[in-house]
Enzyme design. Sequence first.
Site, PDB file in Angstrom:
ATOM      1  CG  ASP A   7      -1.905   1.188   1.182  1.00 59.69           C
ATOM      2  OD1 ASP A   7      -2.680   1.262   0.212  1.00 59.69           O
ATOM      3  OD2 ASP A   7      -1.881   2.029   2.097  1.00 59.69           O
ATOM      4  CD  GLU A   9      -1.888   6.131   2.948  1.00 60.86           C
ATOM      5  OE1 GLU A   9      -2.541   7.028   2.354  1.00 60.86           O
ATOM      6  OE2 GLU A   9      -2.396   5.080   3.368  1.00 60.86           O
ATOM      7  CD  GLU A  52      -7.006  19.624   0.288  1.00 64.16           C
ATOM      8  OE1 GLU A  52      -6.930  19.925  -0.925  1.00 64.16           O
ATOM      9  OE2 GLU A  52      -6.790  20.422   1.221  1.00 64.16           O
ATOM     10  CG  HIS A  57      -1.802  10.451   4.411  1.00 66.54           C
ATOM     11  ND1 HIS A  57      -1.124  11.553   4.895  1.00 66.54           N
ATOM     12  CD2 HIS A  57      -1.823  10.602   3.058  1.00 66.54           C
ATOM     13  CE1 HIS A  57      -0.738  12.316   3.899  1.00 66.54           C
ATOM     14  NE2 HIS A  57      -1.178  11.773   2.767  1.00 66.54           N
ATOM     15  CG  HIS A 158      -6.371   5.789   4.814  1.00 61.28           C
ATOM     16  ND1 HIS A 158      -6.732   4.714   4.044  1.00 61.28           N
ATOM     17  CD2 HIS A 158      -7.500   6.512   5.018  1.00 61.28           C
ATOM     18  CE1 HIS A 158      -8.032   4.779   3.772  1.00 61.28           C
ATOM     19  NE2 HIS A 158      -8.516   5.859   4.347  1.00 61.28           N
ATOM     20  CG  ASP A 163      -4.361   1.167   5.154  1.00 63.56           C
ATOM     21  OD1 ASP A 163      -4.785   1.014   6.310  1.00 63.56           O
ATOM     22  OD2 ASP A 163      -4.636   2.160   4.451  1.00 63.56           O
TER      23      ASP A 163
END
Length: 245
Positions: A7, A9, A52, A57, A158, A163
């Site tokens: 995963d 970010e 935002e 995360h 997150h 994750d």
Amino acid sequence: MRQVILDTETTGIETRDGHRMVEIGAVEMINRRLTGRTYHQYINPERHIDAEVVAVHGIDDAKVANEPVFSQIADEFWAFIEGAELVIHNAPFDVGFIDHELNLANQRRQGPALGPVRDHCRVLDTLTMARQMHPGQRNSLDALCKRYDIDNGHRVLHGALLDAEILADVYLAMTGGQTALSLDAEASAERKESSAASEGLSIQRLSLKPGALKVVRPTEEEEAAHAAKCQAHSLHWLESATPNA
């Protein structure tokens, strides 16, 4: 089979808008067993991270200001994933960002270029798999955790490594359900037999082989008695059916 559940970010949605990766998390699985090997790295994206996205995360500019840029960790990361099957939820998004970072890193490095991902790794998209298995339903990672009864209560924000670990559990549940169902059915049958035995009942399984039944023919006396019985019944029927004169 070696699989890497992965995963990422990022600073945003589109690489064409200049967005970059800020975190990579991955866990290794061999023959459907987690090996304990992981890869986790925060990355300085060399750009501002919008508020935002930070709300999703929790990674802001200050958190990654002193982290390496992707080109500095590209070789180590590539060594971890090369040749494996990558298991990713919404794979086109993550693979697109990885290939984008590899392209930028290749411009700074000497030696053989790294990537693209699909030329060196198989890619399995669990989002596509979930949509095929559960059409018309929500198939986010959180929704799948709820559907497969996987605890993700510790997932407040997150995080790439967290994750990836959760996705590993989800993937195993999605691909191992039939085996579990079969085991449950066998266990249920055993419980029924145990319950019947405890109540004094006996369950027996009979196996009949073709031609194993013995044919017993009547004796002459039995045939004569049967004929006399049939004749007596016939006479009684005729008498009851004849109208009175």
